[in-house]
Write a protein that holds these residues in place. Sequence first.
Motif, PDB file in Angstrom:
ATOM      1  N   LYS A 289       0.861  -1.192   0.000  1.00  0.00           N
ATOM      2  CA  LYS A 289       0.000   0.000   0.000  1.00  0.00           C
ATOM      3  C   LYS A 289       0.893   1.236   0.000  1.00  0.00           C
ATOM      4  CE  LYS A 289      -1.933  -1.007   3.881  1.00  0.00           C
ATOM      5  NZ  LYS A 289      -2.802  -0.854   5.077  1.00  0.00           N
ATOM      6  N   ARG A 290       0.594   2.184  -0.885  1.00  0.00           N
ATOM      7  CA  ARG A 290       1.404   3.395  -1.000  1.00  0.00           C
ATOM      8  C   ARG A 290       0.547   4.636  -0.715  1.00  0.00           C
ATOM      9  NH1 ARG A 290       6.061   2.626  -4.359  1.00  0.00           N
ATOM     10  NH2 ARG A 290       6.706   0.447  -4.108  1.00  0.00           N
ATOM     11  N   PHE A 291       1.149   5.614  -0.068  1.00  0.00           N
ATOM     12  CA  PHE A 291       0.516   6.910   0.181  1.00  0.00           C
ATOM     13  C   PHE A 291       1.482   7.996  -0.257  1.00  0.00           C
ATOM     14  CE2 PHE A 291      -1.385   3.943   3.115  1.00  0.00           C
ATOM     15  CZ  PHE A 291      -2.750   4.232   3.037  1.00  0.00           C
ATOM     16  N   ILE A 292       0.953   9.012  -0.950  1.00  0.00           N
ATOM     17  CA  ILE A 292       1.769  10.072  -1.539  1.00  0.00           C
ATOM     18  C   ILE A 292       1.199  11.433  -1.162  1.00  0.00           C
ATOM     19  CG2 ILE A 292       2.611  11.080  -3.701  1.00  0.00           C
ATOM     20  CD1 ILE A 292       2.183   8.297  -4.971  1.00  0.00           C
ATOM     21  N   MET A 293       2.079  12.365  -0.827  1.00  0.00           N
ATOM     22  CA  MET A 293       1.679  13.756  -0.621  1.00  0.00           C
ATOM     23  C   MET A 293       2.615  14.645  -1.423  1.00  0.00           C
ATOM     24  SD  MET A 293       1.249  15.967   2.909  1.00  0.00           S
ATOM     25  CE  MET A 293      -0.317  15.199   3.335  1.00  0.00           C
ATOM     26  N   LEU A 294       2.042  15.684  -2.060  1.00  0.00           N
ATOM     27  CA  LEU A 294       2.803  16.629  -2.877  1.00  0.00           C
ATOM     28  C   LEU A 294       2.775  18.015  -2.256  1.00  0.00           C
ATOM     29  CD1 LEU A 294       1.437  15.634  -6.412  1.00  0.00           C
ATOM     30  CD2 LEU A 294       3.468  14.726  -5.244  1.00  0.00           C
ATOM     31  N   ARG A 295       3.794  18.790  -2.543  1.00  0.00           N
ATOM     32  CA  ARG A 295       3.822  20.193  -2.107  1.00  0.00           C
ATOM     33  C   ARG A 295       2.622  20.951  -2.691  1.00  0.00           C
ATOM     34  NH1 ARG A 295       7.780  24.656  -1.398  1.00  0.00           N
ATOM     35  NH2 ARG A 295       9.568  23.280  -1.738  1.00  0.00           N
ATOM     36  N   GLY A 296       1.972  21.761  -1.878  1.00  0.00           N
ATOM     37  CA  GLY A 296       0.911  22.640  -2.349  1.00  0.00           C
ATOM     38  C   GLY A 296      -0.411  21.966  -2.647  1.00  0.00           C
ATOM     39  N   SER A 297      -0.531  20.669  -2.403  1.00  0.00           N
ATOM     40  CA  SER A 297      -1.768  19.941  -2.714  1.00  0.00           C
ATOM     41  C   SER A 297      -2.658  19.861  -1.477  1.00  0.00           C
ATOM     42  CB  SER A 297      -1.442  18.529  -3.205  1.00  0.00           C
ATOM     43  OG  SER A 297      -2.628  17.796  -3.407  1.00  0.00           O
ATOM     44  N   SER A 298      -3.965  20.026  -1.683  1.00  0.00           N
ATOM     45  CA  SER A 298      -4.912  19.942  -0.559  1.00  0.00           C
ATOM     46  C   SER A 298      -5.447  18.524  -0.376  1.00  0.00           C
ATOM     47  CB  SER A 298      -6.087  20.906  -0.780  1.00  0.00           C
ATOM     48  OG  SER A 298      -6.758  20.593  -1.994  1.00  0.00           O
ATOM     49  N   GLY A 299      -4.865  17.568  -1.084  1.00  0.00           N
ATOM     50  CA  GLY A 299      -5.266  16.167  -0.932  1.00  0.00           C
ATOM     51  C   GLY A 299      -4.041  15.268  -0.903  1.00  0.00           C
ATOM     52  N   PHE A 300      -4.283  13.971  -0.808  1.00  0.00           N
ATOM     53  CA  PHE A 300      -3.187  13.006  -0.893  1.00  0.00           C
ATOM     54  C   PHE A 300      -3.629  11.862  -1.780  1.00  0.00           C
ATOM     55  CE2 PHE A 300      -5.786  11.608   2.608  1.00  0.00           C
ATOM     56  CZ  PHE A 300      -5.709  10.227   2.632  1.00  0.00           C
ATOM     57  N   TYR A 301      -2.691  11.048  -2.191  1.00  0.00           N
ATOM     58  CA  TYR A 301      -2.944   9.975  -3.140  1.00  0.00           C
ATOM     59  C   TYR A 301      -2.635   8.626  -2.484  1.00  0.00           C
ATOM     60  CZ  TYR A 301      -2.573  13.948  -6.314  1.00  0.00           C
ATOM     61  OH  TYR A 301      -2.735  15.162  -6.916  1.00  0.00           O
ATOM     62  N   SER A 302      -3.313   7.592  -2.963  1.00  0.00           N
ATOM     63  CA  SER A 302      -3.023   6.249  -2.484  1.00  0.00           C
ATOM     64  C   SER A 302      -3.245   5.251  -3.613  1.00  0.00           C
ATOM     65  CB  SER A 302      -3.925   5.894  -1.292  1.00  0.00           C
ATOM     66  OG  SER A 302      -3.578   4.633  -0.769  1.00  0.00           O
ATOM     67  N   TYR A 303      -2.381   4.252  -3.679  1.00  0.00           N
ATOM     68  CA  TYR A 303      -2.568   3.140  -4.604  1.00  0.00           C
ATOM     69  C   TYR A 303      -1.964   1.903  -3.964  1.00  0.00           C
ATOM     70  CZ  TYR A 303       2.354   3.628  -6.141  1.00  0.00           C
ATOM     71  OH  TYR A 303       3.722   3.682  -6.210  1.00  0.00           O
ATOM     72  N   ALA A 304      -2.269   0.748  -4.511  1.00  0.00           N
ATOM     73  CA  ALA A 304      -1.725  -0.499  -3.969  1.00  0.00           C
ATOM     74  C   ALA A 304      -1.199  -1.362  -5.101  1.00  0.00           C
ATOM     75  CB  ALA A 304      -2.798  -1.256  -3.179  1.00  0.00           C
ATOM     76  N   ILE A 305      -0.134  -2.092  -4.807  1.00  0.00           N
ATOM     77  CA  ILE A 305       0.455  -3.045  -5.751  1.00  0.00           C
ATOM     78  C   ILE A 305       0.149  -4.443  -5.230  1.00  0.00           C
ATOM     79  CG2 ILE A 305       2.582  -3.874  -6.811  1.00  0.00           C
ATOM     80  CD1 ILE A 305       3.759  -1.026  -6.160  1.00  0.00           C
ATOM     81  N   TYR A 306      -0.573  -5.229  -6.031  1.00  0.00           N
ATOM     82  CA  TYR A 306      -0.904  -6.613  -5.673  1.00  0.00           C
ATOM     83  C   TYR A 306      -0.031  -7.534  -6.535  1.00  0.00           C
ATOM     84  CZ  TYR A 306      -5.172  -4.914  -3.357  1.00  0.00           C
ATOM     85  OH  TYR A 306      -6.068  -4.279  -2.527  1.00  0.00           O
ATOM     86  N   GLU A 307       0.727  -8.410  -5.888  1.00  0.00           N
ATOM     87  CA  GLU A 307       1.654  -9.284  -6.606  1.00  0.00           C
ATOM     88  C   GLU A 307       1.367 -10.743  -6.245  1.00  0.00           C
ATOM     89  OE1 GLU A 307       6.470  -9.532  -7.170  1.00  0.00           O
ATOM     90  OE2 GLU A 307       5.696  -9.357  -5.124  1.00  0.00           O
ATOM     91  N   ARG A 308       1.101 -11.559  -7.272  1.00  0.00           N
ATOM     92  CA  ARG A 308       0.896 -12.998  -7.085  1.00  0.00           C
ATOM     93  C   ARG A 308       1.987 -13.758  -7.822  1.00  0.00           C
ATOM     94  NH1 ARG A 308      -0.973 -17.075 -10.176  1.00  0.00           N
ATOM     95  NH2 ARG A 308      -1.711 -18.922  -9.059  1.00  0.00           N
TER      96      ARG A 308
END
Length: 203
Positions: free
Chosen positions: A114-133
């Motif tokens: 699970k990944r979480f990202i924050m950028l300078r000047g942004s009023s939100g944050f991002y999230s994505y997940a990598i599923y590996e089988r």
Amino acid sequence: MASQGVQLHIQDDNVVMDNGILQVTISKPGGIVTGVSYQGIDNLLEIRNEESNRGYWDLVWSEEGSSGTTGTSYVIKGAKFNVIVENEEQVEISFIREWNSSLEGKHVPLNIDKRFIMLRGSSGFYSYAIYERMKDWPGFNLPQTRIVFKLRKDKFRYMAVADNRQRRMPLPEDRLPRRSRELIVPEAVLLVHPVEHEFKGEV
């Protein structure tokens, strides 16, 4: 005035991403979002809930050959924490849960990052997940995966779906068995005794 760069504060049990506009608190190493602070509001997430029940990734899975679209619901909790990117422009952090054969039948056979990202000047944050089988791991069904945020009911009582679909919302308590009647679709209920009378008879 230049915007504040992104900062990452790593504590014993939590990680905080902060860009001066938004602060996001995430449990470590589980990767559960426990707090989102914005413009003077201490936490946009439901503070009456346990910290593990505020913001999380989950999935529904079943073993290969199972019929239907139901299965075992599982909140994805990481076991390892890593920093992927850390500079003034961007922070990206990772929470990993690995699978091995001792977990067969208990957890979905996937490595999950699970990944979480924050950028300078942004009023939100991002999230994505990598599923590996891996190739030799058991097969399975994955009918659902999602990220969930449970917002404070004292702050979020109005919904805007489209320009012509905007209105006040019922309360979470209206879904309780004494206030509603279950319908054929599991997610839907008929409101029979809502907290506020205006919602009576709605689905």
